[in-house]
Design a protein around this motif. Structure first.
Motif, PDB file in Angstrom:
ATOM      1  N   ASN B  81     -77.390  -9.156  -7.770  1.00  0.00           N
ATOM      2  CA  ASN B  81     -78.291 -10.458  -7.969  1.00  0.00           C
ATOM      3  C   ASN B  81     -79.392  -9.374  -9.266  1.00  0.00           C
ATOM      4  O   ASN B  81     -80.305  -9.898  -9.990  1.00  0.00           O
ATOM      5  N   GLY B  82     -79.278  -8.046  -9.388  1.00  0.00           N
ATOM      6  CA  GLY B  82     -80.577  -7.338  -9.532  1.00  0.00           C
ATOM      7  C   GLY B  82     -82.322  -7.059  -9.078  1.00  0.00           C
ATOM      8  O   GLY B  82     -82.110  -8.028  -8.387  1.00  0.00           O
ATOM      9  N   ARG B  83     -82.433  -6.530  -9.708  1.00  0.00           N
ATOM     10  CA  ARG B  83     -84.125  -6.642  -9.106  1.00  0.00           C
ATOM     11  C   ARG B  83     -84.582  -5.893  -9.546  1.00  0.00           C
ATOM     12  O   ARG B  83     -84.454  -4.696  -9.906  1.00  0.00           O
ATOM     13  N   GLY B  84     -86.288  -5.891  -9.810  1.00  0.00           N
ATOM     14  CA  GLY B  84     -87.259  -5.147 -11.092  1.00  0.00           C
ATOM     15  C   GLY B  84     -86.624  -4.674 -12.360  1.00  0.00           C
ATOM     16  O   GLY B  84     -85.894  -5.371 -13.352  1.00  0.00           O
ATOM     17  N   GLY B  85     -86.160  -3.108 -12.730  1.00  0.00           N
ATOM     18  CA  GLY B  85     -85.253  -3.350 -13.444  1.00  0.00           C
ATOM     19  C   GLY B  85     -84.461  -2.633 -13.589  1.00  0.00           C
ATOM     20  O   GLY B  85     -83.509  -2.913 -14.788  1.00  0.00           O
ATOM     21  N   MET B  86     -83.575  -3.619 -12.342  1.00  0.00           N
ATOM     22  CA  MET B  86     -82.583  -3.650 -12.466  1.00  0.00           C
ATOM     23  C   MET B  86     -81.658  -4.379 -12.676  1.00  0.00           C
ATOM     24  O   MET B  86     -82.147  -5.625 -12.209  1.00  0.00           O
TER      25      MET B  86
END
Lengths: 526, 140
Positions: B81-86
Motif C-alpha cells: 500500500n505504500g506510506r509517506g514517501g514510499m
C-alpha cells in the motif's frame, strides 16, 4: 446533513460526477450549493486592507512562499523570507547550462546543455484556469508562450496489447478517427434498427443520428465509417494533378486489442485542457521576477532547523551557508516547506498537528531532459510539441518541446514516471538513466538514440528540500489530517500546493498562500 | 491532476489497470526470476541505498531497524500500500517478488528475521484495502 437529494443520486456520487466533468471549481461550486459552506475559488489575491504592523517570517521560496511574502509586504507587513537553497523557486525550476544538482544518494550532476536550451524538470505547463499564476505573470511582466499539450499528429506506442498495432508507433489521429468512427457507426446502426427508440423523445432520434454522423465522419447515406481525411493521407494532396491518396482505416479489432484507445477522451481532463502556457525562457522566470521584486528580504541558503513559538511570537532557527546557526523572530510564521521536509524539522506544534503533517504521502517522480542534436521529430515526422504516449509506466510519455520551433537543437523530456516506477528508474546511475531514455525513444523514432547529446535527470523524491514531487492525499488523509493543517497551530500558518485541491500545481501553492495570509490578516485585524 | 477529481479518476484507472493486467498476462513473456538482492537494487535502493542504511532525515534505514525485522504482516502491507514517501508496489511486484525482496531485507546487512512466504503476501494482498491511485496518463 441534507439527505433530500440522496435519492436516486447520492450527494457523493453527484459530486464525484462533477469532479469528473468539471473539476475542482465545479465541485466547489457544487459543494457550496449543497450547503457544505466551502469557499468559492479565488481568482485574484486577497485585499489585505487595515492594520499590518507585524513581522512575518515566511519559510520557503517556492511560489507559495513568494506569493505570501509579496502580498504581505505589499499590505505593509515587515516580512523576512528564509530559503534553504542558493536560488528562489523551489520546484518551480529550470535546468540550463551550469545548473547543479546532487540527489540524496546520487552522483553530482552539472547540466551541460548548449546555451539557450533548457528543461523544466518540475512544473512545466499552465492551464488557462490557473488564474493566480497568470495574474502574477501579468503583474510582474513575465512573458508566456503556448505549451502544446496535445498533438493530433503525435505517436502512441503501446506494447502491452496484441495485434498489428501493438509495439509500433501509431499516429494519434489515426487511432482517434478510426476508434470513434467505428463507435459512431455501430451506435448509428443500433439507432437505425430501432434498438434505442425508447431512449428518445420525438425528434431526438434524427438529431442524434446527425450528431453521430458528424462525430464519426460517417457516410451521408448509410452511416458507414470508411476513413476520413483527418486521419491522414497515404499521399498528401498537392498542387496540380495531386488530389491526394486517401488512407485506409485500421481494423476495429486491431485497434481494440492494441489498447491505444485509452489515450482518447471526449474532452481533456480539467487540469490538462488547452489553452496551456509556459513562461518564455523557463519555469524559473516567475520566481526570479518575484525574487527581484522582494530584494533583500529574501535570505538564501538559510536552512530551517527549528520552529518554536510562544503566545507572543515565533522563532525560527536556521543554519546558513557558512554553517553558522542563527535565528529570526516574528509575530507570525507562514511556513511553505513541503510536509515531506517539515517532518524532519524540530517543530513546536500540538501533537495532533504534528500527526496531521505525517499523514500525507509524497509522490515519487522522475523526469529527464535529453538534448538532441537536431529536431528530427519536427524535420522528419512533422510533430511540433505534444506528447508521445507509452503504456510502459517506466517511460510514461515523451514530451516534445513547445519552444525553439524550427530551430537546430532541442531538449526533449525523455520520460515522466511516478511512484514505484520512479523508485526503479531513480536507482539507475545518471548514465544509465540517459541510456534507458534513449532506448525508450528509439522504439518510436529511428533517429532518437543517435541524436542524444547530453541529459539532465531528476528524481524529486531524492532532491534535498523537496523529498517528493507533490503531496498525495488519501481520502482518509483529506478527511482527517488536511482540515487540521488549514488552521494555524498557534502562530504558525502552513501554505503550499499540499493545502489545496489543486495539488501538485503551482496554482495550488499560490491560492493556498492567498487563503492562509487572508486568515492571518483577519486575525491581526480582529 | 487535481486531487478533488482523484476519486473519479481513480475509478477509471482501476478499471483501466485491470484491463492492462489482463493484456500483459496475454502478451508478456514469463518474467525472469530475480534474486532478492537484484529486486532490492532495482526497486528499493534509490532511497534505502544498497547499504540498507537509507539517508538520515529523508529515507529510513532498513539495516538494523526493528520494523522490517518485526511481524511480517505490517511489512507486507507497507509494500503493498505504500506510506509517506514510499510508493505502493502492489501493481509492480507479484507475491513471489515481494516475498523474495522482503526475505532479502530481513537477512541482509546483519538483519535476522524469518523469511516471508508468497502465500503470506497473497493473503495480505487479498485482505488489505487498496489505498493507492494507479497511474494517470498525464499527471501535472
Amino acid at each position: 446533513m441534507n439527505e433530500a437529494i440522496a435519492q436516486p443520486l447520492s450527494r457523493r456520487s453527484f459530486l464525484e460526477g462533477l469532479g469528473g466533468v468539471g473539476g475542482t471549481g465545479l465541485v466547489l461550486a457544487g459543494m457550496s450549493a449543497l450547503g457544505f459552506g466551502i469557499e468559492a475559488r479565488a481568482a485574484a489575491p486577497p485585499v489585505l486592507s487595515g492594520r499590518a504592523g507585524k513581522r512575518i517570517v515566511v519559510l520557503g521560496s517556492g511560489v507559495a512562499g513568494l506569493t505570501s511574502a509579496y502580498e504581505l509586504r505589499k499590505a505593509g507587513y515587515d516580512v523576512v523570507l528564509l530559503e534553504a537553497r542558493n536560488r528562489v523557486g523551489g520546484r518551480s525550476y529550470t535546468a540550463r547550462r551550469g545548473t547543479q544538482l546532487t540527489e540524496l544518494g546520487g552522483e553530482p550532476q552539472t547540466c551541460s546543455f548548449d546555451e539557450g536550451l533548457y528543461i523544466n524538470p518540475g512544473p512545466w505547463r499552465i492551464p488557462y484556469h490557473h488564474y493566480g499564476y497568470l495574474h502574477y505573470c501579468r503583474t510582474l511582466g513575465v512573458p508566456v508562450e503556448l505549451f502544446n499539450n496535445d498533438n493530433d499528429h503525435s505517436y502512441i506506442y503501446y506494447e502491452k496489447g496484441s495485434g498489428p498495432l501493438a509495439r509500433r508507433p501509431v499516429r494519434k489521429q489515426e487511432v482517434a478517427a478510426d476508434t470513434r468512427g467505428y463507435a459512431a457507426e455501430m451506435l448509428a446502426k443500433q439507432v437505425n434498427q430501432g434498438a434505442l427508440d425508447q431512449a428518445f423523445s420525438p425528434g431526438d432520434k434524427e438529431l442524434f443520428l446527425d450528431y453521430l454522423k458528424s462525430e464519426g465522419y460517417l457516410t451521408d447515406k448509410d452511416f458507414r465509417y470508411i476513413g476520413t481525411p483527418g486521419r491522414g493521407y497515404d499521399t498528401d494532396p498537392g498542387a496540380g494533378l495531386q488530389p491526394g491518396v486517401p488512407s485506409t482505416p485500421y481494423a476495429m479489432s486491431d485497434l481494440l486489442h492494441s489498447h491505444t484507445w485509452d489515450t482518447l477522451k471526449s474532452v481533456s481532463d480539467f487540469d490538462q485542457q488547452r489553452t496551456m502556457f509556459q513562461p518564455l525562457g523557463g519555469m524559473d522566470r516567475l520566481p526570479a521576477a518575484f525574487g527581484r521584486d522582494l530584494g533583500p528580504i529574501v535570505h538564501l541558503q538559510h536552512v530551517v532547523e527549528k520552529i518554536s513559538q510562544t503566545d507572543q511570537g515565533v522563532t525560527v532557527g536556521y543554519v546558513d551557508a557558512q554553517g553558522q546557526r542563527g535565528s529570526v523572530s516574528g509575530d507570525y510564521c507562514v511556513c511553505t516547506l513541503p510536509l515531506s521536509v517539515l517532518r524532519g524539522v524540530d517543530l513546536q506544534v500540538s501533537p495532533g498537528f504534528k500527526d496531521a503533517i505525517g499523514g500525507v504521502s509524497y509522490a515519487l517522480v522522475g523526469k529527464i531532459g535529453l538534448q538532441m542534436k537536431r529536431r528530427f521529430w519536427e524535420e522528419d515526422h512533422a510533430i511540433y510539441g505534444g506528447h508521445i504516449y507509452f503504456d510502459d509506466a517506466d517511460v510514461g510519455s515523451i514530451n516534445l518541446p513547445s519552444t525553439g520551433w524550427l530551430g537546430k537543437k532541442g531538449v526533449v523530456l525523455g520520460y515522466y514516471q511516478f511512484f514505484a516506477n520512479a523508485a526503479k528508474i531513480s536507482a539507475l546511475s545518471l548514465a544509465e538513466r540517459q541510456a534507458f531514455a534513449a532506448a525508450a525513444g528509439q522504439k518510436v523514432f529511428p533517429q532518437y538514440a543517435e541524436n542524444v547529446e547530453t541529459s539532465f535527470s531528476i528524481a524529486w523524491h531524492r532532491v534535498p528540500y523537496n523529498l517528493g514531487g507533490w503531496a498525495q492525499w488519501s481520502d482518509d488523509g483529506r478527511r482527517d489530517a488536511y482540515p487540521k493543517l488549514l488552521e494555524p497551530d498557534g502562530r504558525i500558518y502552513l501554505a503550499g500546493e499540499h493545502l489545496s485541491y489543486i495539488g501538485g500545481w503551482q496554482e495550488g501553492g499560490i491560492e493556498s498562500a492567498w487563503s492562509q495570509i487572508a486568515k492571518l490578516h483577519k486575525r491581526v485585524n480582529a | 491532476m487535481s486531487k478533488s477529481s482523484a476519486r473519479y479518476v481513480m475509478r477509471l484507472l482501476v478499471a483501466g489497470a485491470s484491463l492492462a493486467v489482463v493484456a500483459q498476462a496475454q502478451a508478456a513473456p514469463p518474467p525472469t526470476e530475480l534474486s532478492g538482492a537484484s529486486l532490492f537494487a532495482q526497486n528499493c535502493s534509490a532511497c534505502h541505498q544498497l547499504t540498507g542504511k537509507g539517508v538520515p532525515g529523508a529515507f529510513p534505514a532498513l539495516a538494523g531497524d526493528a520494523f522490517p525485522q518485526g511481524p511480517p504482516e505490517p511489512v507486507v502491507r507497507l509494500l503493498l500500500n505504500g506510506r509517506g514517501g514510499m510508493p505502493s508496489f502492489r501493481a509492480d511486484l507479484d507475491d513471489r517478488q515481494i516475498a523474495t525482496v522482503l526475505t532479502y531485507v530481513r537477512s541482509a546487512w546483519g538483519n535476522h528475521a524469518p523469511r516471508i512466504e508468497p502465500a503470506m503476501v497473497a493473503r495480505v494482498r487479498g485482505s488489505a484495502a487498496q489505498d493507492h491511485a494507479a497511474q494517470a496518463l498525464q499527471a501535472h
